[in-house]
Design an enzyme around this catalytic site. Sequence first.
Site, PDB file in Angstrom:
ATOM      1  N   GLU A 143       0.853  -1.199   0.000  1.00  0.00           N
ATOM      2  CA  GLU A 143       0.000   0.000   0.000  1.00  0.00           C
ATOM      3  C   GLU A 143       0.879   1.237   0.000  1.00  0.00           C
ATOM      4  O   GLU A 143       2.003   1.179   0.476  1.00  0.00           O
ATOM      5  CB  GLU A 143      -0.809   0.077   1.316  1.00  0.00           C
ATOM      6  CG  GLU A 143      -1.770  -1.019   1.538  1.00  0.00           C
ATOM      7  CD  GLU A 143      -2.274  -1.024   2.994  1.00  0.00           C
ATOM      8  OE1 GLU A 143      -2.210   0.023   3.669  1.00  0.00           O
ATOM      9  OE2 GLU A 143      -2.703  -2.088   3.430  1.00  0.00           O
ATOM     10  N   LYS A 185       2.462   4.558   1.384  1.00  0.00           N
ATOM     11  CA  LYS A 185       2.656   5.089   2.735  1.00  0.00           C
ATOM     12  C   LYS A 185       2.474   6.600   2.634  1.00  0.00           C
ATOM     13  O   LYS A 185       3.345   7.326   2.149  1.00  0.00           O
ATOM     14  CB  LYS A 185       4.061   4.744   3.230  1.00  0.00           C
ATOM     15  CG  LYS A 185       4.337   5.247   4.627  1.00  0.00           C
ATOM     16  CD  LYS A 185       5.585   4.595   5.171  1.00  0.00           C
ATOM     17  CE  LYS A 185       6.187   5.257   6.370  1.00  0.00           C
ATOM     18  NZ  LYS A 185       5.539   6.383   6.970  1.00  0.00           N
ATOM     19  N   ASP A 215       2.177  10.390   3.420  1.00  0.00           N
ATOM     20  CA  ASP A 215       2.863  11.286   4.339  1.00  0.00           C
ATOM     21  C   ASP A 215       1.846  12.270   4.912  1.00  0.00           C
ATOM     22  O   ASP A 215       1.729  13.406   4.480  1.00  0.00           O
ATOM     23  CB  ASP A 215       3.970  12.034   3.581  1.00  0.00           C
ATOM     24  CG  ASP A 215       4.986  12.625   4.523  1.00  0.00           C
ATOM     25  OD1 ASP A 215       4.894  12.358   5.747  1.00  0.00           O
ATOM     26  OD2 ASP A 215       5.868  13.354   4.059  1.00  0.00           O
ATOM     27  N   TYR A 271      -6.863   2.355   6.444  1.00  0.00           N
ATOM     28  CA  TYR A 271      -6.149   1.114   6.125  1.00  0.00           C
ATOM     29  C   TYR A 271      -6.071   0.090   7.254  1.00  0.00           C
ATOM     30  O   TYR A 271      -5.456  -0.952   7.108  1.00  0.00           O
ATOM     31  CB  TYR A 271      -4.726   1.423   5.654  1.00  0.00           C
ATOM     32  CG  TYR A 271      -3.939   2.280   6.638  1.00  0.00           C
ATOM     33  CD1 TYR A 271      -3.785   3.642   6.409  1.00  0.00           C
ATOM     34  CD2 TYR A 271      -3.376   1.736   7.784  1.00  0.00           C
ATOM     35  CE1 TYR A 271      -3.090   4.444   7.296  1.00  0.00           C
ATOM     36  CE2 TYR A 271      -2.683   2.522   8.685  1.00  0.00           C
ATOM     37  CZ  TYR A 271      -2.540   3.875   8.439  1.00  0.00           C
ATOM     38  OH  TYR A 271      -1.872   4.662   9.332  1.00  0.00           O
ATOM     39  N   LYS A 305      10.884   2.824   2.310  1.00  0.00           N
ATOM     40  CA  LYS A 305      10.899   4.280   2.138  1.00  0.00           C
ATOM     41  C   LYS A 305      11.443   4.683   0.769  1.00  0.00           C
ATOM     42  O   LYS A 305      12.414   4.109   0.286  1.00  0.00           O
ATOM     43  CB  LYS A 305      11.780   4.915   3.215  1.00  0.00           C
ATOM     44  CG  LYS A 305      11.273   4.694   4.626  1.00  0.00           C
ATOM     45  CD  LYS A 305      10.175   5.658   4.976  1.00  0.00           C
ATOM     46  CE  LYS A 305      10.746   7.017   5.227  1.00  0.00           C
ATOM     47  NZ  LYS A 305      10.216   7.671   6.401  1.00  0.00           N
ATOM     48  N   CYS A 357      23.439  47.141  -7.173  1.00  0.00           N
ATOM     49  CA  CYS A 357      23.860  45.893  -7.798  1.00  0.00           C
ATOM     50  C   CYS A 357      25.114  45.378  -7.089  1.00  0.00           C
ATOM     51  O   CYS A 357      26.053  46.144  -6.861  1.00  0.00           O
ATOM     52  CB  CYS A 357      24.132  46.149  -9.274  1.00  0.00           C
ATOM     53  SG  CYS A 357      25.013  44.795 -10.063  1.00  0.00           S
ATOM     54  N   CYS A 360      28.211  45.991  -9.863  1.00  0.00           N
ATOM     55  CA  CYS A 360      28.657  47.321 -10.314  1.00  0.00           C
ATOM     56  C   CYS A 360      28.301  48.416  -9.311  1.00  0.00           C
ATOM     57  O   CYS A 360      28.678  49.568  -9.482  1.00  0.00           O
ATOM     58  CB  CYS A 360      28.071  47.642 -11.674  1.00  0.00           C
ATOM     59  SG  CYS A 360      26.293  47.952 -11.624  1.00  0.00           S
ATOM     60  N   CYS A 419      19.337  45.274 -12.210  1.00  0.00           N
ATOM     61  CA  CYS A 419      20.431  46.199 -12.381  1.00  0.00           C
ATOM     62  C   CYS A 419      20.263  46.715 -13.804  1.00  0.00           C
ATOM     63  O   CYS A 419      20.292  45.941 -14.748  1.00  0.00           O
ATOM     64  CB  CYS A 419      21.774  45.491 -12.229  1.00  0.00           C
ATOM     65  SG  CYS A 419      23.129  46.525 -12.792  1.00  0.00           S
ATOM     66  N   CYS A 472      27.242  47.214 -16.601  1.00  0.00           N
ATOM     67  CA  CYS A 472      27.573  46.398 -15.424  1.00  0.00           C
ATOM     68  C   CYS A 472      28.370  45.170 -15.880  1.00  0.00           C
ATOM     69  O   CYS A 472      27.930  44.449 -16.779  1.00  0.00           O
ATOM     70  CB  CYS A 472      26.294  45.964 -14.723  1.00  0.00           C
ATOM     71  SG  CYS A 472      26.578  44.721 -13.458  1.00  0.00           S
TER      72      CYS A 472
END
Length: 688
Positions: A115, A117, A119, A234, A323, A417, A420, A435, A440
Amino acid sequence: MDTKSLRSRYEELVVEVNQHNYRYHTLDAPIISDAEYDKLLNELKRIEADHPDWIAPDSPTQRAGAKAADRFEKVRHPAPILSLANAFGADDARAWYERVRKLDERVASAKFVVEPKIDGLSVVLHYRDGVFVQGATRGDGEVGEDITANLRTVKTIPLKIPVTSKQSSVVSVPKYLVVRGEAFIPVKEFEKLNEQLAEAGEKTYLNPRNTAAGSLRQLDPSLTASRPLTLLVYQIVYSEGGEVPTSQWELLQYLKALGFPVTDVAKRFDDIESAITYTETWNKRRDELAYEADGMVIKIDDLNLAAELGFVGKDPRGATAFKFPAREVTTKLLDIRVTVGRTGVLIPNAVLEPVEINGVIVERATLHNFDYIAEKDIRVGDRVLVKRAGEVIPYVIGPVVDVRTGKEKKYKPPQVCPVCEQPVEHFEGEVAWYCVNAACPAQLQRNIEHFVSRGSMDINGLGFKIVEKLIDTGAIKDVADIYTLTRESILEAVTKKDRKTEKEPPGKIADNLLSAIAESKSQPLPRLITALGIRGVGEVSARDLASHFGNLDALSKANADDLQEIEGVGPNIAEAIVDWFKRPANQKILKKLKAIGLWPVSNVGAKGLSPEGKLTGLTFVVTGTLPTFSRDGVKEFIESNGGKVTDSVSKKTDYLVLGENPGSKFEKAKSLGVKILDEAGLKKLAGV
Ligand code: IVH
């Protein structure tokens, strides 16, 4: 209606409305319209208003309850609510099997149920005479918290079992039945919820699990009711006064027949190896599940045998959790560093304490943008939850607020920035900061990388390191300067960089680069337009712009309205184009390009002037690798013969040009009945 018949009508309505609820929420298969449902519910509500003493505990109106006191009452579970030992990978699962087989030979011929699992959060539901009377959290496994009022709001939890009258005739319910399931929020619903919260300017949630847990432990059930919670059942924890199945497989069918939501992913196997194989297929398919699953559970089907195997601590020996590799971990956010993208966009990146996620060490993760950092209140020094799933770049989900020490520092986005040091700007309607200094160095570096890349001017040999040095030495101040590079300036940059990694002598490198630069001068107009790196203008729009305007003089004079005449150019791209050509720094670039003779005129010509060719009026899509044409070569060929090339197959496509290893476009073309050509066929059609 006399009182007696009204009362029986009421009882009928309770059953009927509950059945429709079940069909709608659990089976996803309603048989009446929402309006008809509302009519029934209203009738029921009217009777309850007149006869409050009749209200049944399983009435659908009893889902929304009153606010609990300031805490939840404790509930002792009728039997321990157990946990599961973990197996990581197939060998671990086999080792579990061997251990239990040695304990009891019957395991060798046992069947297994696999089945998902989920979370989520374990919940325990009590039914007396088929009526839902109490619901609790798992707690410490012995004693949980009474969250009955909250669980009542979960629409998939039956208030009375069996739910449908058809079921009543075939399944019997023990006088007292306690079942266990996993409550959760489906991933899609979770995303929707977060979007709504973000729109309302409220804090968003970290992940479905935490949200489900938080929602169930609300003291106000109306808040729980507003969360898209559901569950899958379940296990039978306890029963009295009636028979229940002693096989896990049959138990799942039984619970389903009673009207509980039960997974449809479960399967029964005759041997452990097939069970493991099935488990592994779901590892790859886990994104197909509507909920987050952190693994699969392998259970011995014979529940008496499983029980006889006993426990290790709180873990029953009769089952194991296989898992899946983790996708989310927590680690420390050491710093936030800002980089500058090609368009000048500032991108905040997380510097993390290195951590392994699914076999890869992660040290950097994206933080998306500054709004995201503010909205999630992510602070430097926080423990953060990081996710790495599939192809997605690892990203920071948010801080784990509960473990803050007070030493974490709030983050302030830079006002200049980071490269620059010029002030940054924000455009209305966008979350990003930019910027805007065209000179730059960070932007220049990215601009050049883009300018020389394959789909643009395709200049081989201008790698990251050389460009960096050329910017450093002042040889390149904008992209046009590439064309004024001399052998000396290149040699200076080449000798300055890390020589160890170079196999070729600097003189050779310089010569090769100079010839690649010279060659690129004959690239056609669409390539040059792409190379300019205008926000939103990729190869496709560059081609359309080139064929519409014919040259950069015309394009640079176009206003937003002219531009929007072109299919695929919306107001945002149009504005970005106008803006690009307006900037003095870019005008300077154009002037330089013109001066050196890099001023291609589209071979397709301006609108209305497109060359009449054999392919005029025809639309083509190309897929796969062609024997002699490159990707761009075939497009140019088709266009110079009057045809049009688009990216995706539709009913409007006249021909699919098919090469080797085609993509999904081939299937699509076949299904739409689009005519198919190879390279030779295309040339023949064009008359060459
Ligand atoms: S069986 C003896 N089956 O996973 C029964 N648990 O890590 C032991 N879980 O505490 C649990 N889906 O909260 C079982 N299909 C499933 C499950 C499941 C999720 C949770 C459950 C348990 C935890 C163990």
